[in-house]
Design a protein around this motif. Structure first.
Motif, mmCIF file in Angstrom:
data_model
loop_
_atom_site.group_PDB
_atom_site.id
_atom_site.type_symbol
_atom_site.label_atom_id
_atom_site.label_comp_id
_atom_site.label_asym_id
_atom_site.label_seq_id
_atom_site.Cartn_x
_atom_site.Cartn_y
_atom_site.Cartn_z
ATOM 1 N N ILE A 17 0.848 -1.192 0.000
ATOM 2 C CA ILE A 17 0.000 0.000 0.000
ATOM 3 C C ILE A 17 0.884 1.244 0.000
ATOM 4 O O ILE A 17 1.784 1.363 0.830
ATOM 5 C CB ILE A 17 -0.922 0.019 1.239
ATOM 6 C CG1 ILE A 17 -1.785 -1.233 1.296
ATOM 7 C CG2 ILE A 17 -1.793 1.268 1.237
ATOM 8 C CD1 ILE A 17 -2.585 -1.350 2.574
ATOM 9 N N PRO A 18 0.627 2.185 -0.911
ATOM 10 C CA PRO A 18 1.408 3.435 -0.911
ATOM 11 C C PRO A 18 1.162 4.237 0.366
ATOM 12 O O PRO A 18 0.092 4.162 0.974
ATOM 13 C CB PRO A 18 0.873 4.199 -2.118
ATOM 14 C CG PRO A 18 0.092 3.224 -2.916
ATOM 15 C CD PRO A 18 -0.318 2.120 -2.009
ATOM 16 N N GLN A 19 2.147 5.012 0.783
ATOM 17 C CA GLN A 19 2.058 5.781 2.023
ATOM 18 C C GLN A 19 0.854 6.712 2.030
ATOM 19 O O GLN A 19 0.161 6.846 3.044
ATOM 20 C CB GLN A 19 3.326 6.591 2.228
ATOM 21 C CG GLN A 19 4.547 5.745 2.483
ATOM 22 C CD GLN A 19 5.805 6.580 2.572
ATOM 23 O OE1 GLN A 19 5.769 7.798 2.458
ATOM 24 N NE2 GLN A 19 6.929 5.931 2.774
ATOM 25 N N THR A 20 0.586 7.362 0.911
ATOM 26 C CA THR A 20 -0.544 8.301 0.858
ATOM 27 C C THR A 20 -1.870 7.590 1.082
ATOM 28 O O THR A 20 -2.775 8.133 1.711
ATOM 29 C CB THR A 20 -0.574 9.041 -0.487
ATOM 30 O OG1 THR A 20 -0.566 8.084 -1.550
ATOM 31 C CG2 THR A 20 0.627 9.955 -0.634
ATOM 32 N N GLN A 21 -1.988 6.358 0.599
ATOM 33 C CA GLN A 21 -3.223 5.603 0.769
ATOM 34 C C GLN A 21 -3.399 5.159 2.221
ATOM 35 O O GLN A 21 -4.520 5.108 2.731
ATOM 36 C CB GLN A 21 -3.245 4.399 -0.161
ATOM 37 C CG GLN A 21 -4.599 3.760 -0.275
ATOM 38 C CD GLN A 21 -4.641 2.686 -1.338
ATOM 39 O OE1 GLN A 21 -3.613 2.228 -1.817
ATOM 40 N NE2 GLN A 21 -5.831 2.285 -1.714
ATOM 41 N N ILE A 22 -2.312 4.854 2.912
ATOM 42 C CA ILE A 22 -2.390 4.482 4.327
ATOM 43 C C ILE A 22 -2.943 5.653 5.132
ATOM 44 O O ILE A 22 -3.844 5.486 5.960
ATOM 45 C CB ILE A 22 -1.001 4.063 4.853
ATOM 46 C CG1 ILE A 22 -0.575 2.753 4.200
ATOM 47 C CG2 ILE A 22 -1.009 3.931 6.372
ATOM 48 C CD1 ILE A 22 0.864 2.372 4.471
ATOM 49 N N GLN A 24 -4.738 8.165 3.974
ATOM 50 C CA GLN A 24 -6.119 8.402 3.550
ATOM 51 C C GLN A 24 -7.065 7.422 4.231
ATOM 52 O O GLN A 24 -8.123 7.817 4.728
ATOM 53 C CB GLN A 24 -6.235 8.263 2.039
ATOM 54 C CG GLN A 24 -7.632 8.478 1.522
ATOM 55 C CD GLN A 24 -7.721 8.258 0.018
ATOM 56 O OE1 GLN A 24 -6.742 7.889 -0.617
ATOM 57 N NE2 GLN A 24 -8.886 8.483 -0.539
ATOM 58 N N ARG A 25 -6.709 6.161 4.299
ATOM 59 C CA ARG A 25 -7.560 5.152 4.954
ATOM 60 C C ARG A 25 -7.710 5.435 6.442
ATOM 61 O O ARG A 25 -8.771 5.232 7.017
ATOM 62 C CB ARG A 25 -6.991 3.749 4.741
ATOM 63 C CG ARG A 25 -7.183 3.249 3.331
ATOM 64 C CD ARG A 25 -6.676 1.853 3.181
ATOM 65 N NE ARG A 25 -6.832 1.386 1.809
ATOM 66 C CZ ARG A 25 -6.475 0.184 1.403
ATOM 67 N NH1 ARG A 25 -5.950 -0.674 2.253
ATOM 68 N NH2 ARG A 25 -6.643 -0.173 0.152
ATOM 69 N N GLU A 28 -10.235 8.192 6.820
ATOM 70 C CA GLU A 28 -11.582 7.731 6.505
ATOM 71 C C GLU A 28 -12.161 6.861 7.623
ATOM 72 O O GLU A 28 -13.368 6.741 7.749
ATOM 73 C CB GLU A 28 -11.578 6.957 5.191
ATOM 74 C CG GLU A 28 -11.329 7.847 3.979
ATOM 75 C CD GLU A 28 -11.119 7.074 2.705
ATOM 76 O OE1 GLU A 28 -11.005 5.826 2.748
ATOM 77 O OE2 GLU A 28 -11.064 7.720 1.643
#
Length: 53
Positions: A17-22, A24-25, A28
């Motif tokens: 998982i890319p850092q930005t997605q971690i 973002q999750r 959320e």
């Protein structure tokens, strides 16, 4: 320890998982928890008991 004030660490075992997605999750997550809290307060469910004969 004061040098770490204001810094947040995210630890995961999924390295795909890319850092930005971690990040973002994680953000959320609060929206999802608030939605569940709202649903539970609106439903006002009581426990249901079943008799097994």
């Amino acid at each position: 320890m004061r040098r770490l004030d204001g810094i947040t660490f995210f630890i995961t075992n999924d390295t795909t998982i890319p850092q930005t997605q971690i990040i973002q999750r994680y953000r959320e997550k609060n929206k999802i928890e608030e939605a569940f809290r709202e649903m539970k307060s609106q439903l006002a469910l009581r426990p249901i008991y079943f008799n097994s004969y």
